[in-house]
Design a protein around this motif. Sequence first.
Motif, PDB file in Angstrom:
ATOM      1  N   PHE A 196       0.894  -1.349  -0.136  1.00  0.00           N
ATOM      2  CA  PHE A 196      -0.100  -0.396   0.184  1.00  0.00           C
ATOM      3  C   PHE A 196       1.085   1.401   0.085  1.00  0.00           C
ATOM      4  CE2 PHE A 196      -3.033  -3.292   1.354  1.00  0.00           C
ATOM      5  CZ  PHE A 196      -4.104  -3.169   0.854  1.00  0.00           C
ATOM      6  N   HIS A 197       0.608   2.320  -1.270  1.00  0.00           N
ATOM      7  CA  HIS A 197       1.385   3.378  -0.879  1.00  0.00           C
ATOM      8  C   HIS A 197       0.566   4.623  -0.999  1.00  0.00           C
ATOM      9  CE1 HIS A 197       1.445   2.867  -5.804  1.00  0.00           C
ATOM     10  NE2 HIS A 197       1.575   3.723  -5.679  1.00  0.00           N
ATOM     11  N   ASP A 198       1.140   5.498  -0.546  1.00  0.00           N
ATOM     12  CA  ASP A 198       0.576   7.213  -0.434  1.00  0.00           C
ATOM     13  C   ASP A 198       0.225   7.703  -1.581  1.00  0.00           C
ATOM     14  OD1 ASP A 198       0.453  10.385  -0.312  1.00  0.00           O
ATOM     15  OD2 ASP A 198      -0.328   9.267   2.289  1.00  0.00           O
ATOM     16  N   SER A 199      -0.647   8.481  -1.688  1.00  0.00           N
ATOM     17  CA  SER A 199      -0.833   9.327  -3.519  1.00  0.00           C
ATOM     18  C   SER A 199       0.067   9.973  -3.992  1.00  0.00           C
ATOM     19  CB  SER A 199      -1.924   9.462  -3.794  1.00  0.00           C
ATOM     20  OG  SER A 199      -2.401  10.423  -2.789  1.00  0.00           O
ATOM     21  N   ARG A 200       0.913  10.422  -2.662  1.00  0.00           N
ATOM     22  CA  ARG A 200       2.037  11.647  -2.938  1.00  0.00           C
ATOM     23  C   ARG A 200       3.455  10.846  -3.359  1.00  0.00           C
ATOM     24  NH1 ARG A 200      -1.742  14.978  -1.265  1.00  0.00           N
ATOM     25  NH2 ARG A 200      -2.512  16.583  -2.819  1.00  0.00           N
ATOM     26  N   LEU A 201       3.309   9.707  -2.931  1.00  0.00           N
ATOM     27  CA  LEU A 201       5.301   8.693  -2.298  1.00  0.00           C
ATOM     28  C   LEU A 201       5.328   8.742  -4.047  1.00  0.00           C
ATOM     29  CD1 LEU A 201       6.534   7.516  -0.125  1.00  0.00           C
ATOM     30  CD2 LEU A 201       5.854   5.111  -1.348  1.00  0.00           C
ATOM     31  N   ALA A 202       6.551   9.302  -3.783  1.00  0.00           N
ATOM     32  CA  ALA A 202       7.872   9.099  -5.135  1.00  0.00           C
ATOM     33  C   ALA A 202       8.139   7.296  -5.574  1.00  0.00           C
ATOM     34  CB  ALA A 202       8.897  10.039  -5.126  1.00  0.00           C
ATOM     35  N   HIS A 203       7.570   6.762  -6.488  1.00  0.00           N
ATOM     36  CA  HIS A 203       8.035   5.489  -6.963  1.00  0.00           C
ATOM     37  C   HIS A 203       8.717   5.318  -8.274  1.00  0.00           C
ATOM     38  CE1 HIS A 203       4.061   5.619  -6.966  1.00  0.00           C
ATOM     39  NE2 HIS A 203       4.147   4.520  -7.857  1.00  0.00           N
ATOM     40  N   THR A 204       9.339   4.139  -8.232  1.00  0.00           N
ATOM     41  CA  THR A 204       9.843   3.474  -9.318  1.00  0.00           C
ATOM     42  C   THR A 204       9.922   2.160  -9.527  1.00  0.00           C
ATOM     43  OG1 THR A 204      11.341   3.795 -11.239  1.00  0.00           O
ATOM     44  CG2 THR A 204      12.049   3.500  -8.820  1.00  0.00           C
ATOM     45  N   ALA A 205       9.885   1.935 -10.710  1.00  0.00           N
ATOM     46  CA  ALA A 205       9.781   0.252 -10.756  1.00  0.00           C
ATOM     47  C   ALA A 205      10.692  -0.186 -11.887  1.00  0.00           C
ATOM     48  CB  ALA A 205       8.310  -0.526 -11.542  1.00  0.00           C
ATOM     49  N   THR A 206      11.663  -1.100 -11.958  1.00  0.00           N
ATOM     50  CA  THR A 206      12.769  -1.789 -12.639  1.00  0.00           C
ATOM     51  C   THR A 206      12.085  -2.397 -14.060  1.00  0.00           C
ATOM     52  OG1 THR A 206      13.013  -3.543 -11.375  1.00  0.00           O
ATOM     53  CG2 THR A 206      14.703  -1.045 -11.515  1.00  0.00           C
ATOM     54  N   PRO A 207      13.189  -2.518 -15.221  1.00  0.00           N
ATOM     55  CA  PRO A 207      12.345  -3.021 -16.837  1.00  0.00           C
ATOM     56  C   PRO A 207      12.170  -4.410 -16.145  1.00  0.00           C
ATOM     57  CG  PRO A 207      13.737  -1.450 -17.357  1.00  0.00           C
ATOM     58  CD  PRO A 207      14.075  -1.388 -15.217  1.00  0.00           C
ATOM     59  N   ASN A 208      11.012  -5.270 -17.101  1.00  0.00           N
ATOM     60  CA  ASN A 208      10.692  -6.381 -16.433  1.00  0.00           C
ATOM     61  C   ASN A 208      12.008  -7.216 -17.494  1.00  0.00           C
ATOM     62  OD1 ASN A 208      10.213  -9.398 -16.304  1.00  0.00           O
ATOM     63  ND2 ASN A 208       8.576  -9.467 -17.312  1.00  0.00           N
ATOM     64  N   HIS A 209      13.051  -7.716 -16.459  1.00  0.00           N
ATOM     65  CA  HIS A 209      14.468  -8.326 -17.409  1.00  0.00           C
ATOM     66  C   HIS A 209      13.959  -9.848 -17.451  1.00  0.00           C
ATOM     67  CE1 HIS A 209      16.513  -4.805 -16.998  1.00  0.00           C
ATOM     68  NE2 HIS A 209      16.555  -4.807 -16.024  1.00  0.00           N
ATOM     69  N   THR A 210      13.351 -10.592 -16.947  1.00  0.00           N
ATOM     70  CA  THR A 210      12.639 -11.862 -17.177  1.00  0.00           C
ATOM     71  C   THR A 210      11.614 -12.632 -18.369  1.00  0.00           C
ATOM     72  OG1 THR A 210      10.901 -11.933 -16.599  1.00  0.00           O
ATOM     73  CG2 THR A 210      12.548 -11.977 -14.707  1.00  0.00           C
ATOM     74  N   ASP A 211      12.178 -13.378 -18.142  1.00  0.00           N
ATOM     75  CA  ASP A 211      11.276 -14.140 -19.895  1.00  0.00           C
ATOM     76  C   ASP A 211      10.053 -14.171 -19.285  1.00  0.00           C
ATOM     77  OD1 ASP A 211      13.218 -15.028 -20.114  1.00  0.00           O
ATOM     78  OD2 ASP A 211      13.955 -17.393 -20.134  1.00  0.00           O
ATOM     79  N   ASP A 212       8.752 -13.532 -18.342  1.00  0.00           N
ATOM     80  CA  ASP A 212       7.721 -14.012 -17.992  1.00  0.00           C
ATOM     81  C   ASP A 212       6.895 -12.293 -17.636  1.00  0.00           C
ATOM     82  OD1 ASP A 212       7.153 -16.658 -17.903  1.00  0.00           O
ATOM     83  OD2 ASP A 212       8.486 -16.709 -15.700  1.00  0.00           O
ATOM     84  N   PRO A 213       6.017 -12.079 -17.962  1.00  0.00           N
ATOM     85  CA  PRO A 213       5.067 -10.777 -17.184  1.00  0.00           C
ATOM     86  C   PRO A 213       4.249 -10.392 -15.817  1.00  0.00           C
ATOM     87  CG  PRO A 213       3.089 -12.813 -17.926  1.00  0.00           C
ATOM     88  CD  PRO A 213       4.841 -13.188 -18.674  1.00  0.00           C
ATOM     89  N   ARG A 214       5.261  -9.583 -15.435  1.00  0.00           N
ATOM     90  CA  ARG A 214       5.163  -8.919 -14.518  1.00  0.00           C
ATOM     91  C   ARG A 214       3.580  -8.598 -14.319  1.00  0.00           C
ATOM     92  NH1 ARG A 214       6.090  -2.616 -12.710  1.00  0.00           N
ATOM     93  NH2 ARG A 214       3.291  -3.513 -13.803  1.00  0.00           N
ATOM     94  N   VAL A 215       2.464  -9.311 -13.545  1.00  0.00           N
ATOM     95  CA  VAL A 215       0.888  -8.928 -13.554  1.00  0.00           C
ATOM     96  C   VAL A 215       0.941  -7.930 -12.121  1.00  0.00           C
ATOM     97  CG1 VAL A 215      -0.761  -9.545 -14.175  1.00  0.00           C
ATOM     98  CG2 VAL A 215       0.883 -10.816 -15.157  1.00  0.00           C
ATOM     99  N   ALA A 216       0.700  -6.454 -12.423  1.00  0.00           N
ATOM    100  CA  ALA A 216       0.054  -6.521 -10.948  1.00  0.00           C
ATOM    101  C   ALA A 216      -1.013  -5.796 -11.311  1.00  0.00           C
ATOM    102  CB  ALA A 216       1.124  -4.918 -10.949  1.00  0.00           C
ATOM    103  N   HIS A 217      -2.212  -5.940  -9.748  1.00  0.00           N
ATOM    104  CA  HIS A 217      -3.329  -5.434  -9.855  1.00  0.00           C
ATOM    105  C   HIS A 217      -3.638  -4.191  -8.922  1.00  0.00           C
ATOM    106  CE1 HIS A 217      -8.477  -5.630 -10.795  1.00  0.00           C
ATOM    107  NE2 HIS A 217      -8.073  -5.372  -9.546  1.00  0.00           N
TER     108      HIS A 217
END
Length: 261
Positions: A196-217
């Motif tokens: 859970f993260h606050d709507s003003r929290l600074a965040h990032t996500a790296t590329p997907n370097h794997t053979d499978d999709p990253r799936v987030a809801h």
Amino acid sequence: MTSTTEHPRTSPGTLTDEQVARYRRDGFVHLPGVVSRPDAARWAKAALAARERLADHHSGAAFTQLLQLWRHDEELRELTLHPGLAAIATRLAGVPLRLWHDQLLIKEPHNGAATEFHQDQPYWPHTGSRHALSAWVALVDVPAERGCMTFIPGSQRLTGLRAQDLTDRDDLMNLAPELRFRPRVTVPLRAGDCTFHDSRLAHTATPNHTDDPRVAHVVIYVDADTRLAPEPAHPVTEPLGLAPGDRLPDAHFPRLGPAPR
């Protein structure tokens, strides 16, 4: 050797005062096993099927973004309206909440693009909101190499910024140079875990370097008393004919969760 250690679970009843305090201090909290691994696998399958029939709202390489799953898919509606998620969100926020919208964020295998540091709140036409937060549910295992998130603790206190460019690694840092040297926390997740993260929290996500999709809801909750701001334009409110200052209507943005403590 196979581990026999059971993955811990989190429910509204097991959420601790320390976890709530950590969220309010840092702007995020990692909660293991908010949904079961079998349910995560079932919803991951539904998510990948939805990807084949719904329009992508994001034009870049960083991720595929599908909106309003709760209106288009019965299985994913169950996750978006999950009472356990809503109850946890309400306790963390400390105010009554409603659904803003949900979204699937899928990073394709070897997508080659990061989601650069940003805040969520500047993208939303909200006024009078005391709190907004996102539940980011991993439907598959998300180790660091598959595009998990990194947060800057405490950055939720930075307000008044314009929306940032998700493709420009320097955009937020140019707006707020003090963030360049703040400590950062990377949070790998197992399927069923949630941040859970606050709507003003600074965040990032790296590329997907794997053979499978990253799936987030992602389920986004906002103060139940939020009203529509004149800008920015947003695809979930544009078709509704709302005027600035209107309350978000319950039919499109249902109230969720128990009354906060």
